[in-house]
Design an enzyme around this catalytic site. Structure first.
Site, PDB file in Angstrom:
ATOM      1  N   HIS A 141       0.810  -1.214   0.000  1.00 45.97           N
ATOM      2  CA  HIS A 141       0.000   0.000   0.000  1.00 45.97           C
ATOM      3  C   HIS A 141       0.848   1.270   0.000  1.00 45.97           C
ATOM      4  O   HIS A 141       0.337   2.351  -0.287  1.00 45.97           O
ATOM      5  CB  HIS A 141      -0.977   0.002   1.184  1.00 45.97           C
ATOM      6  CG  HIS A 141      -0.340   0.265   2.517  1.00 45.97           C
ATOM      7  ND1 HIS A 141       0.016  -0.731   3.395  1.00 45.97           N
ATOM      8  CD2 HIS A 141       0.013   1.425   3.127  1.00 45.97           C
ATOM      9  CE1 HIS A 141       0.540  -0.205   4.480  1.00 45.97           C
ATOM     10  NE2 HIS A 141       0.559   1.108   4.345  1.00 45.97           N
ATOM     11  N   ASP A 171       0.155  -7.726   1.499  1.00 41.21           N
ATOM     12  CA  ASP A 171       0.539  -6.317   1.598  1.00 41.21           C
ATOM     13  C   ASP A 171       2.054  -6.138   1.633  1.00 41.21           C
ATOM     14  O   ASP A 171       2.581  -5.334   2.402  1.00 41.21           O
ATOM     15  CB  ASP A 171      -0.100  -5.654   2.822  1.00 41.21           C
ATOM     16  CG  ASP A 171      -0.043  -4.125   2.738  1.00 41.21           C
ATOM     17  OD1 ASP A 171       0.107  -3.597   1.626  1.00 41.21           O
ATOM     18  OD2 ASP A 171      -0.123  -3.476   3.796  1.00 41.21           O
ATOM     19  N   SER A 245       4.821   2.671   7.872  1.00 40.86           N
ATOM     20  CA  SER A 245       4.474   1.499   7.076  1.00 40.86           C
ATOM     21  C   SER A 245       5.638   1.089   6.190  1.00 40.86           C
ATOM     22  O   SER A 245       6.223   1.912   5.491  1.00 40.86           O
ATOM     23  CB  SER A 245       3.242   1.782   6.212  1.00 40.86           C
ATOM     24  OG  SER A 245       2.097   1.941   7.004  1.00 40.86           O
TER      25      SER A 245
END
Length: 403
Positions: A141, A171, A245
């Site tokens: 993402h 992911d 992230s």
């Protein structure tokens, strides 16, 4: 005569009854010794009974050893932090044109200098260099839909990155940068990670620059969060914020434990519940994407639904064991094996089925083409079926939303 004695009879009777009650309550008034109820054995015991029992033998713990932890984790950070990079991704999107711009009357005021319908969007995240060849692990993402990806190292070097492959269902994504003398992080065996281990989160939160936060491993094997198709998260209370992230979760020795992925938050900031993809899983995805360009997973071609007590009773089962096949993909492996919606899947390759998500994850780890025996219930009867697994199709990703 009877009528004259009646008024005096009632007081006499009441007095006699009162005397009987008093004598029963206080027998010492007439010289009889008072009786006491026997003592309850659980509360009162004689001396002989007490001495006849030995003291229970209990397990005595060793004196608490208070080993002092390190006063600083600077050495662990120095080992891991140089391999953690900042990732800046940009993409061009088409802006929706105002309806008035299509009117010739308004367009004549702008001429050829109409406002541009394109604009640049940028996002930030983190990544981890895991190979001397320049391979970088990050989250899918973080780079989804990006037209250009720039990687900035801690030593000040910057370069554009090539996307080797992505796996939306876990992911994870793999990038490659073409630089020499790269700092590389070491990966730990997450099968030995224990709850309570010290953990350090390294990333680029809010774009302020590389930041290190500390906590512990709060839990392992977290799933059913609805974040990814395949979930096996490590939970930590080390502060993870937007921009973290794709960054590194490392242990007290600076080895990679996981790739920071998500947080549970009501405010958008860290609330002590963060999740990381285990290093073991990340390494498997890395190998698949580099060597094959995609992640190959086994696939049955069914939609599974959890079985509760009410549904189990409706299918004639005594306990809610197994999962319901709610749907079958046409011409998929399950369809070719003769499975039907409404079947209850009890066992796969001799292993009982208890959790749909866990079962699908286990099947994904099996190579396509493998034949597996299944136990199902159809119409109240148990049947044995053999299925040949196919390859799970790559999911079609939605196009980035235009803003």
């Amino acid at each position: 005569m009877r009528r004259t004695l009646l008024p005096y009879l009632w007081p006499v009777l009441i007095g006699v009854l009162a005397a009987i009650v008093l004598l029963n309550a206080f027998p010492q008034l007439i010289g009889r010794p008072a009786t006491t109820p026997p003592a309850t054995p659980a509360l009162v015991q004689s001396d002989d009974e007490t001495r006849s029992r030995e003291a229970p033998e209990v397990r005595q713990a060793e004196p608490l050893t208070r080993r002092q932890g390190p006063a600083s984790y600077a050495q662990a950070v120095e080992r891991a932090a140089p391999a953690v990079v900042n990732i800046y991704s940009t993409r061009v999107v088409e802006r929706e044109e105002h309806p008035l711009m299509s009117d010739p009357f308004f367009r004549q005021f702008f001429g050829d200098e109409l406002p541009s319908r394109q604009r640049m969007l940028s996002s930030l995240g983190s990544g981890v260099i895991v190979s001397d060849d320049g391979y970088v692990l990050t989250n899918h993402h973080v780079i989804r839909g990006a037209d250009q990806i720039q990687v900035a190292l801690r030593d000040g070097r910057e370069t554009l990155a090539e996307v080797i492959g992505t796996d939306p269902e876990s992911d994870l994504a793999v990038l490659r940068i073409d630089l020499t003398s790269l700092p590389v992080i070491e990966l730990t065996d997450t099968g030995r990670v224990a709850v309570g281990d010290v953990s350090l989160a390294i990333g680029n939160p809010f774009g302020v620059g590389q930041t290190v936060t500390m906590g512990i491993i709060s839990a392992t094997g977290r799933s059913h969060l609805g974040l990814n198709a395949y979930e096996d998260f490590i939970q930590t209370d080390a502060a993870i914020n937007p921009g973290n992230s794709g960054g590194a979760l490392v242990n007290a020795e600076g080895a990679l434990v996981g790739i920071n992925t998500a947080i549970f938050s009501r405010s958008g900031g860290s609330q002590g519940i963060g999740f990381a993809i285990p290093a073991n899983l990340a390494r498997n995805i890395l190998d698949e994407l580099v060597t094959r360009g995609r992640v190959i997973r086994g696939w049955m071609g069914i939609e599974a639904q959890e079985l509760n007590q009410e549904l189990a009773a409706s299918f004639g089962l005594q306990a809610p064991a197994g999962v319901i096949i709610a749907g079958v993909v046409p011409d998929g492996p399950a369809d070719r094996a003769g499975l039907q919606p409404g079947d209850v899947l009890l066992e796969v390759d001799g292993q009982p089925v208890l959790d749909p998500r866990r079962t699908m994850s286990d099947i994904a780890a099996v190579a396509p083409g493998t034949r597996l025996p299944l136990s199902i219930v159809r119409g109240g009867e148990r049947r044995e079926v053999t299925i040949e697994l196919g390859e799970r199709p790559t999911p079609e990703l939605p196009r980035p939303k235009q803003e």
